[in-house]
Scaffold this active site. Structure first.
Site, PDB file in Angstrom:
ATOM      1  N   HIS A 175      12.075  -8.098   1.944  1.00  0.00           N
ATOM      2  CA  HIS A 175      11.492  -9.491   2.039  1.00  0.00           C
ATOM      3  C   HIS A 175      12.241 -10.670   1.919  1.00  0.00           C
ATOM      4  O   HIS A 175      11.937 -11.586   2.577  1.00  0.00           O
ATOM      5  CB  HIS A 175      10.265  -9.294   0.914  1.00  0.00           C
ATOM      6  CG  HIS A 175       9.325  -8.132   0.700  1.00  0.00           C
ATOM      7  ND1 HIS A 175       9.169  -7.566   2.140  1.00  0.00           N
ATOM      8  CD2 HIS A 175       8.930  -7.352  -0.236  1.00  0.00           C
ATOM      9  CE1 HIS A 175       8.316  -6.398   1.720  1.00  0.00           C
ATOM     10  NE2 HIS A 175       8.399  -6.357   0.151  1.00  0.00           N
ATOM     11  N   LYS A 229       7.887   0.260   5.166  1.00  0.00           N
ATOM     12  CA  LYS A 229       9.045   0.201   4.427  1.00  0.00           C
ATOM     13  C   LYS A 229       8.940   1.326   3.385  1.00  0.00           C
ATOM     14  O   LYS A 229       7.820   1.609   3.047  1.00  0.00           O
ATOM     15  CB  LYS A 229       9.287  -1.149   3.938  1.00  0.00           C
ATOM     16  CG  LYS A 229       8.618  -1.525   2.802  1.00  0.00           C
ATOM     17  CD  LYS A 229       8.912  -3.113   1.974  1.00  0.00           C
ATOM     18  CE  LYS A 229       9.937  -2.554   0.843  1.00  0.00           C
ATOM     19  NZ  LYS A 229       9.166  -2.363  -0.507  1.00  0.00           N
ATOM     20  N   GLU A 273       7.938 -11.678 -10.010  1.00  0.00           N
ATOM     21  CA  GLU A 273       6.423 -10.830 -10.214  1.00  0.00           C
ATOM     22  C   GLU A 273       6.533 -10.757 -11.762  1.00  0.00           C
ATOM     23  O   GLU A 273       7.280 -10.407 -12.542  1.00  0.00           O
ATOM     24  CB  GLU A 273       6.645  -9.544  -9.564  1.00  0.00           C
ATOM     25  CG  GLU A 273       6.930  -9.473  -8.105  1.00  0.00           C
ATOM     26  CD  GLU A 273       6.712  -8.013  -7.534  1.00  0.00           C
ATOM     27  OE1 GLU A 273       5.748  -7.641  -7.060  1.00  0.00           O
ATOM     28  OE2 GLU A 273       7.838  -7.291  -7.365  1.00  0.00           O
ATOM     29  N   ARG A 299      -3.139  15.975   4.160  1.00  0.00           N
ATOM     30  CA  ARG A 299      -3.618  17.209   3.956  1.00  0.00           C
ATOM     31  C   ARG A 299      -5.040  17.485   3.227  1.00  0.00           C
ATOM     32  O   ARG A 299      -5.522  18.527   3.039  1.00  0.00           O
ATOM     33  CB  ARG A 299      -2.137  17.869   3.104  1.00  0.00           C
ATOM     34  CG  ARG A 299      -0.999  18.370   3.956  1.00  0.00           C
ATOM     35  CD  ARG A 299      -0.578  19.346   3.443  1.00  0.00           C
ATOM     36  NE  ARG A 299      -0.010  18.785   1.891  1.00  0.00           N
ATOM     37  CZ  ARG A 299       1.248  18.997   1.212  1.00  0.00           C
ATOM     38  NH1 ARG A 299       2.024  19.653   2.139  1.00  0.00           N
ATOM     39  NH2 ARG A 299       1.523  18.313   0.352  1.00  0.00           N
ATOM     40  N   LYS A 359       2.178 -12.810   5.856  1.00  0.00           N
ATOM     41  CA  LYS A 359       1.798 -13.964   5.221  1.00  0.00           C
ATOM     42  C   LYS A 359       1.813 -15.078   5.894  1.00  0.00           C
ATOM     43  O   LYS A 359       2.863 -15.681   6.522  1.00  0.00           O
ATOM     44  CB  LYS A 359       2.675 -13.995   3.838  1.00  0.00           C
ATOM     45  CG  LYS A 359       2.622 -12.680   2.753  1.00  0.00           C
ATOM     46  CD  LYS A 359       3.522 -13.019   1.728  1.00  0.00           C
ATOM     47  CE  LYS A 359       3.528 -11.704   0.887  1.00  0.00           C
ATOM     48  NZ  LYS A 359       2.563 -11.306   0.040  1.00  0.00           N
ATOM     49  N   HIS A 375       5.672  -6.743   5.165  1.00  0.00           N
ATOM     50  CA  HIS A 375       4.453  -7.246   4.903  1.00  0.00           C
ATOM     51  C   HIS A 375       4.596  -8.775   4.590  1.00  0.00           C
ATOM     52  O   HIS A 375       3.624  -9.508   5.095  1.00  0.00           O
ATOM     53  CB  HIS A 375       3.319  -6.587   4.104  1.00  0.00           C
ATOM     54  CG  HIS A 375       3.809  -6.808   2.659  1.00  0.00           C
ATOM     55  ND1 HIS A 375       4.762  -6.186   2.014  1.00  0.00           N
ATOM     56  CD2 HIS A 375       3.103  -7.721   1.756  1.00  0.00           C
ATOM     57  CE1 HIS A 375       4.613  -6.431   0.868  1.00  0.00           C
ATOM     58  NE2 HIS A 375       3.915  -7.719   0.535  1.00  0.00           N
ATOM     59  N   LYS A 434      11.040  -8.037 -11.636  1.00  0.00           N
ATOM     60  CA  LYS A 434       9.622  -7.688 -12.255  1.00  0.00           C
ATOM     61  C   LYS A 434       9.773  -8.173 -13.807  1.00  0.00           C
ATOM     62  O   LYS A 434      10.661  -8.478 -14.127  1.00  0.00           O
ATOM     63  CB  LYS A 434       9.484  -6.118 -12.282  1.00  0.00           C
ATOM     64  CG  LYS A 434       9.615  -5.457 -10.641  1.00  0.00           C
ATOM     65  CD  LYS A 434       8.604  -4.901 -10.319  1.00  0.00           C
ATOM     66  CE  LYS A 434       8.586  -4.132  -9.016  1.00  0.00           C
ATOM     67  NZ  LYS A 434       7.487  -4.609  -8.037  1.00  0.00           N
ATOM     68  N   ASP A 436      14.069  -2.559  -2.898  1.00  0.00           N
ATOM     69  CA  ASP A 436      12.587  -2.790  -2.712  1.00  0.00           C
ATOM     70  C   ASP A 436      12.532  -4.154  -2.272  1.00  0.00           C
ATOM     71  O   ASP A 436      11.315  -4.458  -1.712  1.00  0.00           O
ATOM     72  CB  ASP A 436      12.128  -2.630  -4.343  1.00  0.00           C
ATOM     73  CG  ASP A 436      10.781  -2.689  -4.389  1.00  0.00           C
ATOM     74  OD1 ASP A 436       9.900  -2.072  -3.228  1.00  0.00           O
ATOM     75  OD2 ASP A 436      10.007  -3.377  -5.027  1.00  0.00           O
TER      76      ASP A 436
HETATM   77  C1  BG6 Z   1       6.388  -4.386  -2.092  1.00  0.00           C
HETATM   78  C2  BG6 Z   1       7.213  -3.668  -3.108  1.00  0.00           C
HETATM   79  O1  BG6 Z   1       7.121  -4.362  -0.774  1.00  0.00           O
HETATM   80  O2  BG6 Z   1       6.210  -5.744  -2.435  1.00  0.00           O
HETATM   81  C3  BG6 Z   1       6.518  -4.031  -4.768  1.00  0.00           C
HETATM   82  O3  BG6 Z   1       7.489  -2.346  -2.894  1.00  0.00           O
HETATM   83  C4  BG6 Z   1       6.301  -5.498  -4.518  1.00  0.00           C
HETATM   84  O4  BG6 Z   1       7.680  -3.662  -5.332  1.00  0.00           O
HETATM   85  C5  BG6 Z   1       5.373  -6.039  -3.617  1.00  0.00           C
HETATM   86  O5  BG6 Z   1       5.438  -5.651  -5.908  1.00  0.00           O
HETATM   87  C6  BG6 Z   1       5.279  -7.572  -3.525  1.00  0.00           C
HETATM   88  O6  BG6 Z   1       4.485  -7.876  -2.403  1.00  0.00           O
HETATM   89  P1  BG6 Z   1       3.467  -9.012  -2.416  1.00  0.00           P
HETATM   90  O7  BG6 Z   1       2.927  -9.360  -1.224  1.00  0.00           O
HETATM   91  O8  BG6 Z   1       2.599  -8.828  -3.812  1.00  0.00           O
HETATM   92  O9  BG6 Z   1       4.580 -10.317  -3.012  1.00  0.00           O
END
Ligand code: BG6
Length: 484
Positions: free
Chosen positions: A239, A147, A215, A43, A181, A177, A329, A234
């Site tokens: 993942h 996602k 993380e 937009r 990797k 994603h 986290k 999440d």
């Molecule tokens: C994302 C999550 O899909 O993956 C995030 O929404 C997370 O919360 C991230 O931090 C982690 O991805 P990566 O590639 O940094 O391990």
């Protein structure tokens, strides 16, 4: 064939942080087909030039030291911007005309990338259908969905149904994603390109498996999304379960999309459903201290920022081998790793040898940031009688291969361009993953069990997590990787 990549949600963070830098890096490496156009749709009112300028700045920042102004200038004229709103079908019709103009009437593959807030997915898909932009009668049309794919099984099913009303499954690329990797794909190579692992890759030799994505970052500015999602949706639904499938799957009959995805789905289907009465014993949830003070987080938020879940796979290979999935986290350090904990030898010959199951062989697959693999095993300490010590063989990608690890999005975008769906989640796979997560999330949402445990930022989650493993005579492999 020429391509057009249309990014819906073009003014968003993902576009400037990940997608355009990945497209740029592919272009710089000479891997982006020369006749690729990129069109941003959202937009915000940008002219082509204003958007190119905006992206030049963000790409300088996010593509890293490899950024080279000359190669960016070669790409920039192929980047366009078309302002419009996802809820207006006439904007899609106008976009379609614009695409035809820049495509010049030739045969062109179109990739529609939904890089927007998930509540707009259905609308965007419907309007692509109504505007006649989805049909593949003449040329390929692909749709990439980011996602989160739904927030539970019901919403994922509904989204699948709605997408399938417009696109065939073969046109749909659901992104996780993690699968882009290199080290995640290398799990398949480790298992299926080497003969030495497969014979021991089962319940006879493996005591348990641990998959950790820790993380060190907090939720930062993403609270608006995160506080309603939480760690299960999440990190675990996508993942971690993807890592589980690659670790536990049987050998696919061929290395091609459907064969690989069939085996992954079988793993998810083999996961024993967690019943409400098991949630207390099989899951832990935590929240880091200070989370509720983060901007955008509800002051009484019960959202978990840490989860540990024990899963069992009901099949011949894995019967009796627990899989521990853990993510959090604000943890001690950033590390994503897969730990294969082997059983003890049936009989310990050496008097001073280890007798604790926690001291047996271990294979550690470091997904990131210290990409590599370590095999831990016992060695005789020289000149010390029959004293034994755990040592390791240490393989690191950085020592053996030159150049930085590519961003996951590069590989994934290239696969979409080439029409390879192997690294994307199929509809049944996503639904099977939600079937695992839903009962846990439902129990967490409706009961006070297990309790939400507070943990200090910079720890390995709540202390109870260590105690929980100790009660099972196991321990987490809580080691921050050495980065140099
Ligand atoms: C994302 C999550 O899909 O993956 C995030 O929404 C997370 O919360 C991230 O931090 C982690 O991805 P990566 O590639 O940094 O391990």
């Amino acid at each position: 064939m020429a391509q057009t990549i249309v990014i819906f949600g073009a003014s968003g963070d993902l576009t400037s942080r990940k997608l355009i830098p990945a497209i740029y890096s592919l272009h710089q490496k000479g891997r982006l087909p020369h006749d690729t156009n990129i069109v941003g749709f959202s937009r915000t009112a940008f002219s082509h030039d204003a958007w190119r300028q905006h992206l030049a700045e963000s790409t300088t920042r996010f593509a890293g030291p490899q950024f080279d102004a000359a190669s960016w200038h070669a790409l920039a004229p192929r980047i366009f911007y078309f302002p419009g709103s996802v809820d207006r079908v006439d904007d899609f019709q106008a976009l379609c005309k614009f695409l035809q103009e820049i495509e010049g009437g030739g045969a062109v593959t179109r990739i529609y990338y939904l890089s927007m807030a998930p509540q707009f997915y259905e609308m965007a898909v419907a309007n692509l259908g109504t505007a006649g932009m989805a049909g593949e009668e003449h040329q390929p049309r692909r749709i990439v969905v980011e996602k989160p794919f739904g927030t539970d099984l019901a919403s994922a099913r509904q989204l699948n149904r709605q997408i399938h009303g417009v696109f065939a499954e073969s046109q749909v690329y659901r992104i996780d994603h993690y699968l882009g990797k290199e080290t995640v794909q290398n799990v398949l190579v480790l298992r299926f390109a080497n003969a030495i692992f497969e014979p021991v890759w089962n319940r006879n030799y493996i005591e348990h498996v641990e998959i950790t994505a820790a993380e060190s970052l907090t939720v930062g500015h993403r609270a608006g999304y995160y506080d309603t999602a939480g760690v299960l949706r999440d990190m675990l639904q996508g993942h971690l379960l993807q890592l589980l499938t690659l670790t536990a799957m049987e050998t696919p009959v061929r290395f091609e999309a459907e064969a690989v995805r069939d085996e992954k789905v079988k793993v998810l289907r083999a996961v024993r459903p967690i019943r409400q009465e098991d949630v207390l014993a099989d899951t832990l949830r935590g929240q880091y201290r200070g989370y509720r003070e983060e901007p955008g987080v509800r002051p009484d938020s019960q959202t978990a920022t840490f989860a540990a879940v024990r899963l069992h796979l009901d099949n011949w290979r894995w019967q009796g081998v627990p899989f521990y999935l853990r993510s959090g986290k604000a943890m001690s350090c950033a590390t994503t790793q897969l730990v294969i904990q082997f059983r003890q030898p049936p009989y310990m010959l050496f008097e001073g040898g280890p007798r604790d199951p926690r001291d047996s062989n271990r294979l550690v697959v470091q997904i990131q940031p210290a990409e590599g693999i370590q095999l831990h095993f016992h060695t005789k300490v020289p000149d010390a009688g029959m004293q034994l010590r755990m040592t390791d063989l240490n393989f690191r990608f950085r020592e053996k291969f030159a150049g930085p690890m590519p961003e996951a999005y590069q590989r994934l975008l290239l696969d979409v361009i080439h029409g390879d769906t192997s690294l994307f989640a199929r509809s049944d796979e996503v639904e099977a993953a939600w079937k695992i997560v839903d009962p846990i999330q439902a129990a967490w949402d409706t009961t006070a069990q297990p309790p939400l445990l507070l943990y200090e930022p910079g720890a390995w989650g709540p202390l109870e997590s260590t105690e929980w493993m100790a009660r099972q005579e196991r321990s987490w492999f809580d080691t921050c990787p050495v980065l140099h």
